[in-house]
Each structure stands twice: as structure tokens, then as C-alpha cells.
Design a protein around this motif. Sequence first.
Motif, PDB file in Angstrom:
ATOM      1  N   UNK A 148      -1.189 -21.776   9.212  1.00 32.48           N
ATOM      2  CA  UNK A 148      -2.008 -22.830   9.845  1.00 32.48           C
ATOM      3  C   UNK A 148      -3.504 -22.688   9.557  1.00 32.48           C
ATOM      4  N   UNK A 149      -4.098 -21.510   9.797  1.00 31.46           N
ATOM      5  CA  UNK A 149      -5.539 -21.426   9.504  1.00 31.46           C
ATOM      6  C   UNK A 149      -5.854 -21.670   8.031  1.00 31.46           C
ATOM      7  N   UNK A 150      -5.022 -21.131   7.127  1.00 30.54           N
ATOM      8  CA  UNK A 150      -5.277 -21.360   5.698  1.00 30.54           C
ATOM      9  C   UNK A 150      -5.116 -22.844   5.367  1.00 30.54           C
ATOM     10  N   UNK A 151      -4.162 -23.513   6.001  1.00 34.49           N
ATOM     11  CA  UNK A 151      -3.962 -24.951   5.747  1.00 34.49           C
ATOM     12  C   UNK A 151      -5.187 -25.747   6.170  1.00 34.49           C
ATOM     13  N   UNK A 152      -5.761 -25.396   7.327  1.00 34.72           N
ATOM     14  CA  UNK A 152      -6.958 -26.099   7.824  1.00 34.72           C
ATOM     15  C   UNK A 152      -8.101 -25.934   6.806  1.00 34.72           C
TER      16      UNK A 152
END
Length: 322
Positions: free
Chosen positions: A272-276
Motif C-alpha cells: 500500500x505505501x509503495x502503491x501510493x
Amino acid sequence: MQRLAPALREDNVPLDLISLIKTVLAATKEISFRVGQGHLSGLMGSTLDENIQGEVQKELDVVANELFKDILLESGFVKAISSEEEDTSVAGNPDGKYIVSFDPLDGSSNIEINSLIGTIFSIHPAIDGMDASDPDMFKQAGNKQICAGYVLYGPSTMLVMTTGKGTHFYVLDRTYGGYLLVERNVQISEDTQEFSVNMSNQRFWESPMQDYINDLLLGTEGPRGKNFNMRWCAAMVGDVHRVLTRGGLFTYPADSKDLAKPNKLRLMYEANPMSFLVEQAGGLSVTSTQRIMDIEPTDIHQRVEVILGSKNEVNKCLSYYK
Ligand code: F6P
Ligand code: MN
């Protein structure tokens, strides 16, 4: 060069969130120092313990986790935290406005070889009326994140962060003691000739991924008509950092190596953080069937397939699944 807090104010980040981010970063400065000490830190070995994921914890994993946990819980800004190294979420201030998920030391198999490691974090709003000790508070989709980032402990210590107003690069200035903005609004090139995957798992992938990677390997003689280069850091922070810097496609596809564990990367504090960060830089981050940030989590340690990076290349990869 601009300091962190003024850069965040320029993006209209609320003051209490800036304070929380500064708290997170205080822990990363301490970890950066200890990582830089290498063998002198006395923390290079393994503990005798395994985390809930069945991975042997390194001493540095444990120290990084304790540093983060203590500093965040003592800050008063967070209602709860969740970490790769904690079995379940840990309650903080019942009135805290935020919750933080983190991977205190990503790529920890690189510790002993003095190679890239990093810290990944993701901030969501706390849910009013929910008990601070209820792990269900973390079951929020990635599209509800209000801040995400990682700190890469490389030759220089870099912070890469978004609050939803673009993805920015910062470098830790050790003489000043803080992070300075070095690149605002990083953009991932739409096309690429570089991919990143653990090739040793090839025979365990689903056939669309095998076909896609085979076509990349055929280079100028295959359907793609161009040669592709391959890189693998064995630390998601390192590979995603390269994708953000010069484009590329990074994937950890589903595999049948261990049927009880078809995916490797964790949704809440890796995918999730990398996707953001990737989406805020104009890239795509998906599984073979959906946008990662739209996944409704069912477990704080759930794993997910990841395909991210240069937009046209990610779409090309997805076309093999259709
Ligand atoms: O945290 C999991 C992780 O270490 C990632 O940082 C990295 O991308 C991947 O696993 C490495 O996997 P492998 O051990 O298959 O190379
Ligand atoms: Mn990790």
C-alpha cells in the motif's frame, strides 16, 4: 535546499500530521545512525526468535521495531500502531488522530552483506469510536492513506514521501540533522526497458507472468522488439527507489512454491505505501486483477501480489492476464 516542514506546509499538510511525520523521521535518523555503524553497532546477528510471518528476526529488526514503537506510542499522535514485527496492533493514545503501519527494516537479508535496507511507513486516520486496541481499525484500504513513505539507508539516507500532493525526494543532511528536499514531484517514465523480479521463482509463476517475462527475455528477437535489462536488490525499498528514479517494472508475482503462501509482499506496510508513492509519481501499482490501493484488507499481515512501475509496461504485463 528546502527543509522538510516548510516543504510540507507548502503542500498544506496539517500541523499535527507534520508533527507525526517528524516523529516517524526521528526514529529513522536513529536507525540510519545504527545502520551506518555496521558491525560496530553490535547488532548484526540474528535473534533466536521468529516473527509472526515465520521469518527469523535480526537484532537490527528488533531494535528498529522497538525504536519506532516507543517513539510513536509516546508521541501522543497515534491511536495505534501495527508493524511487521508485531503479532497484532498495539494501542496508543485513545485520542490520537492517526494510526501508523510500518516495516521497520525492509530487506533485512541485506543487513549482513552491507547492502540496501530501509523503513516503510503508511499513515491512515484513526477511526472515532473504535477501541485503540482493536486491530480492525487497520482494515482500511490503501486509498484512505493520508501519508506514505520510505527511508532508504543507502550510501546516502533518503526519504521518499507523499501526502497525496506528489511524491518528493529528501536527503538526510547529517551536518544539519534533518531531511532536505532534493526533488519535488518525481515522475516515473511511462515506458521502460528494465524489469525487476526474482527470476529463481520463474517455474512457480502463473503462466501469464511466465509468458510476459519470456517475451522480455527474447529482446530484439521477440514480440517486444527491444532488449530489456534486469535488476533485483532483494529489498523492495531499493527496487522501488530505482523505479521511481529511472522507471522500470517491479513485480513479486503469485507463485506456487509454497501453496500456503502464494504471495510474499505484505499489503499494509509494503504494497500500500509503495502503491501510493508510485501512483503519486504517475505510475501504476496493481495485482493481476485489481488496483492494490482498492483492496479492502482482511488481515493486518495479509500478503498480496504486486506489479508496479512505468504505466505502459504495467499495462503491457496485465494484457497477458486477459
Ligand atoms: O520484505 C520482503 C522482501 O524482503 C522485500 O523487501 C523484497 O522485495 C523481497 O522480500 C525479496 O524477496 P526474495 O527473498 O525472494 O528475493
Ligand atoms: Mn519488508
